[in-house]
Design a protein around this motif. Sequence first.
Motif, PDB file in Angstrom:
ATOM      1  N   HIS A 118       0.856  -1.185   0.000  1.00 32.59           N
ATOM      2  CA  HIS A 118       0.000   0.000   0.000  1.00 32.59           C
ATOM      3  C   HIS A 118       0.890   1.232   0.000  1.00 32.59           C
ATOM      4  O   HIS A 118       2.031   1.189   0.465  1.00 32.59           O
ATOM      5  CB  HIS A 118      -0.918  -0.005   1.230  1.00 32.59           C
ATOM      6  N   ASN A 138       2.027  -8.838   8.821  1.00 31.91           N
ATOM      7  CA  ASN A 138       0.702  -9.386   8.566  1.00 31.91           C
ATOM      8  C   ASN A 138      -0.306  -8.248   8.545  1.00 31.91           C
ATOM      9  O   ASN A 138      -0.448  -7.517   9.519  1.00 31.91           O
ATOM     10  CB  ASN A 138       0.307 -10.406   9.635  1.00 31.91           C
ATOM     11  N   GLY A 139      -1.009  -8.109   7.424  1.00 32.22           N
ATOM     12  CA  GLY A 139      -2.046  -7.090   7.279  1.00 32.22           C
ATOM     13  C   GLY A 139      -3.405  -7.692   7.574  1.00 32.22           C
ATOM     14  O   GLY A 139      -3.533  -8.801   8.115  1.00 32.22           O
ATOM     15  N   HIS A 140      -4.466  -6.961   7.216  1.00 37.11           N
ATOM     16  CA  HIS A 140      -5.828  -7.443   7.465  1.00 37.11           C
ATOM     17  C   HIS A 140      -6.147  -8.701   6.670  1.00 37.11           C
ATOM     18  O   HIS A 140      -6.838  -9.585   7.148  1.00 37.11           O
ATOM     19  CB  HIS A 140      -6.849  -6.357   7.099  1.00 37.11           C
ATOM     20  N   LYS A 141      -5.638  -8.792   5.443  1.00 38.09           N
ATOM     21  CA  LYS A 141      -5.985  -9.918   4.576  1.00 38.09           C
ATOM     22  C   LYS A 141      -4.794 -10.791   4.220  1.00 38.09           C
ATOM     23  O   LYS A 141      -4.850 -11.563   3.278  1.00 38.09           O
ATOM     24  CB  LYS A 141      -6.636  -9.392   3.293  1.00 38.09           C
ATOM     25  N   GLN A 144       1.761  -8.222   4.037  1.00 39.23           N
ATOM     26  CA  GLN A 144       1.787  -6.895   3.423  1.00 39.23           C
ATOM     27  C   GLN A 144       3.206  -6.353   3.514  1.00 39.23           C
ATOM     28  O   GLN A 144       3.865  -6.492   4.536  1.00 39.23           O
ATOM     29  CB  GLN A 144       0.815  -5.981   4.162  1.00 39.23           C
TER      30      GLN A 144
END
Length: 156
Positions: A118, A138-141, A144
């Motif tokens: 992002h 670790n991101g939301h999905k 990352q």
Amino acid sequence: MSRGQGSFGKRENEKKRATKQKQKEERKQERQAGAKKGQSLEDMMAYVDEFGNITNTPPDPNRKREEIDVNSIRLGAAPVEEENPEDKLRTGVVSFFNESKGFGFIKDKKTQESIFVHASGLVNTIKEGDAVTFEIENGHKGPQAVSVRTGGAQPA
């Protein structure tokens, strides 16, 4: 004079009910006749072999058993090993980046995995085809990329 349809229907329903009760009683008699009465406890026993399978034969008491060290048994999840800071730093190539939407993907050179990036995780601007260094969080999905830098620039 003829009788109404209601009384005929009642008699039919009573006949059906009596037939169902008779069939139910016959099934009950069949089950009782087929039941194994007087089974001994030994006939009803089940045993578990060394592989966890259920058998009807008891284990051989003369068979040598394998000794297991109690301290080697681990309960719960395996302990997490601390990673070196050098292991967290990855390299890759930007496979897709949309500047107007502010996101893209980096192909990791080590695992050949596409990792989401992002615009908030960028240190400087990137474009498709750039060689970058980054860290994974670790991101939301899922994983990352963060601290993304172009070229061989090392994070401070």
